[in-house]
Design a protein around this motif. Structure first.
Motif, PDB file in Angstrom:
ATOM      1  N   ALA A   1       0.973  -1.125  -0.081  1.00  0.00           N
ATOM      2  CA  ALA A   1      -0.064  -0.109   0.013  1.00  0.00           C
ATOM      3  C   ALA A   1       0.743   1.310  -0.053  1.00  0.00           C
ATOM      4  CB  ALA A   1      -1.050   0.091   1.140  1.00  0.00           C
ATOM      5  N   LEU A   2       1.924   1.087   0.899  1.00  0.00           N
ATOM      6  CA  LEU A   2       2.659   2.298   0.751  1.00  0.00           C
ATOM      7  C   LEU A   2       3.305   2.501  -0.504  1.00  0.00           C
ATOM      8  CD1 LEU A   2       4.152   2.304   4.312  1.00  0.00           C
ATOM      9  CD2 LEU A   2       2.393   3.813   3.572  1.00  0.00           C
TER      10      LEU A   2
ATOM     11  N   GLU B   1       1.689   6.483  -7.083  1.00  0.00           N
ATOM     12  CA  GLU B   1       0.674   6.971  -7.594  1.00  0.00           C
ATOM     13  C   GLU B   1       0.631   8.559  -7.246  1.00  0.00           C
ATOM     14  OE1 GLU B   1      -2.763   5.047  -6.206  1.00  0.00           O
ATOM     15  OE2 GLU B   1      -1.978   3.311  -7.164  1.00  0.00           O
ATOM     16  N   ALA B   2       0.942   9.026  -6.136  1.00  0.00           N
ATOM     17  CA  ALA B   2       0.787  10.228  -5.626  1.00  0.00           C
ATOM     18  C   ALA B   2       2.064  11.176  -5.523  1.00  0.00           C
ATOM     19  CB  ALA B   2       0.165  10.306  -4.120  1.00  0.00           C
TER      20      ALA B   2
ATOM     21  N   ASP C   1      -4.412  17.012   1.453  1.00  0.00           N
ATOM     22  CA  ASP C   1      -4.960  15.531   1.175  1.00  0.00           C
ATOM     23  C   ASP C   1      -4.282  14.411   1.671  1.00  0.00           C
ATOM     24  OD1 ASP C   1      -6.842  17.047  -0.231  1.00  0.00           O
ATOM     25  OD2 ASP C   1      -5.764  16.892  -2.108  1.00  0.00           O
ATOM     26  N   LEU C   2      -4.657  13.432   2.493  1.00  0.00           N
ATOM     27  CA  LEU C   2      -3.990  12.374   2.908  1.00  0.00           C
ATOM     28  C   LEU C   2      -3.583  11.522   1.888  1.00  0.00           C
ATOM     29  CD1 LEU C   2      -3.360  10.851   5.546  1.00  0.00           C
ATOM     30  CD2 LEU C   2      -5.579   9.811   5.447  1.00  0.00           C
ATOM     31  N   VAL C   3      -2.177  11.321   1.855  1.00  0.00           N
ATOM     32  CA  VAL C   3      -1.553  10.294   0.953  1.00  0.00           C
ATOM     33  C   VAL C   3      -1.430   8.977   1.875  1.00  0.00           C
ATOM     34  CG1 VAL C   3       0.410   9.502  -0.244  1.00  0.00           C
ATOM     35  CG2 VAL C   3      -0.324  12.075  -0.126  1.00  0.00           C
ATOM     36  N   SER C   4      -1.153   8.881   3.007  1.00  0.00           N
ATOM     37  CA  SER C   4      -0.983   7.821   3.594  1.00  0.00           C
ATOM     38  C   SER C   4      -1.007   7.926   5.071  1.00  0.00           C
ATOM     39  CB  SER C   4      -0.001   6.839   3.087  1.00  0.00           C
ATOM     40  OG  SER C   4       1.289   7.285   3.272  1.00  0.00           O
ATOM     41  N   ALA C   5      -1.528   7.186   6.120  1.00  0.00           N
ATOM     42  CA  ALA C   5      -1.172   7.088   7.472  1.00  0.00           C
ATOM     43  C   ALA C   5      -0.910   5.795   8.029  1.00  0.00           C
ATOM     44  CB  ALA C   5      -2.399   8.051   7.972  1.00  0.00           C
TER      45      ALA C   5
ATOM     46  N   THR D   1       0.693  13.893   3.693  1.00  0.00           N
ATOM     47  CA  THR D   1      -0.054  14.620   2.771  1.00  0.00           C
ATOM     48  C   THR D   1       0.232  15.302   1.868  1.00  0.00           C
ATOM     49  OG1 THR D   1       0.076  16.601   4.124  1.00  0.00           O
ATOM     50  CG2 THR D   1      -1.316  14.905   5.142  1.00  0.00           C
ATOM     51  N   LEU D   2      -0.305  15.787   0.935  1.00  0.00           N
ATOM     52  CA  LEU D   2      -0.157  16.670  -0.331  1.00  0.00           C
ATOM     53  C   LEU D   2      -1.050  17.621  -0.443  1.00  0.00           C
ATOM     54  CD1 LEU D   2       1.850  16.119  -2.685  1.00  0.00           C
ATOM     55  CD2 LEU D   2      -0.046  14.926  -3.860  1.00  0.00           C
TER      56      LEU D   2
END
Length: 135
Positions: A46-47, A53-54, A107-111, A131-132
């Motif tokens: 996932a990471l 992607e981001a 915007d949340l990219v990952s946590a 975040t981005l």
């Protein structure tokens, strides 16, 4: 970061150049089918997908010294990078055992909290929020 100040605590920190540290950090592919191994594999996939992607498409054109330290206090480290397309990537890591409030804006990219993906953007104990902010 107090552990780096105390000579006795420093003895417990693995030497990053030691072959034993390398061996201990290698993936044991035999464990990928265990519940814990499958959870770690899912997390890493996932990471890596979030990065692909981001983040990766925005790296081209980044200048030197694109990173800025936002804060480093009370067990929290927050940094920001100006990406090649003008977006701002932010990462905050809460290394403490207590909640440290809201994560960085954008915007949340990952946590990740305590070794698992999290939908939360709060900096709970032992968490990282990325975040981005796009332009």
């Amino acid at each position: 970061f107090d552990a780096f100040m105390d000579p006795e605590s420093r003895e417990d920190i693995p030497d990053p150049n030691a072959p034993s540290t390398f061996a201990a950090s290698r993936i044991d592919w035999q464990k990928r089918t265990t519940p814990a191994g499958a959870a770690w594999l899912t997390l890493y996939r996932a990471l890596l997908a979030a990065r692909a992607e981001a983040i990766a498409p925005r790296l081209w054109g980044m200048g030197p010294n694109a990173g800025t330290l936002i804060r480093a206090a009370d067990g929290v480290v927050e940094v920001a990078w100006q990406l090649g397309d003008g977006a701002k990537l932010r990462m905050a890591a809460n290394l403490s055992d207590r909640d440290a409030g809201e994560g960085p804006p954008g915007d949340l990219v990952s946590a990740v909290a305590r070794g698992a993906l999290s939908p939360e953007r709060r900096l709970v104990a032992k968490s990282v929020v990325v975040t981005l902010e796009t332009v």
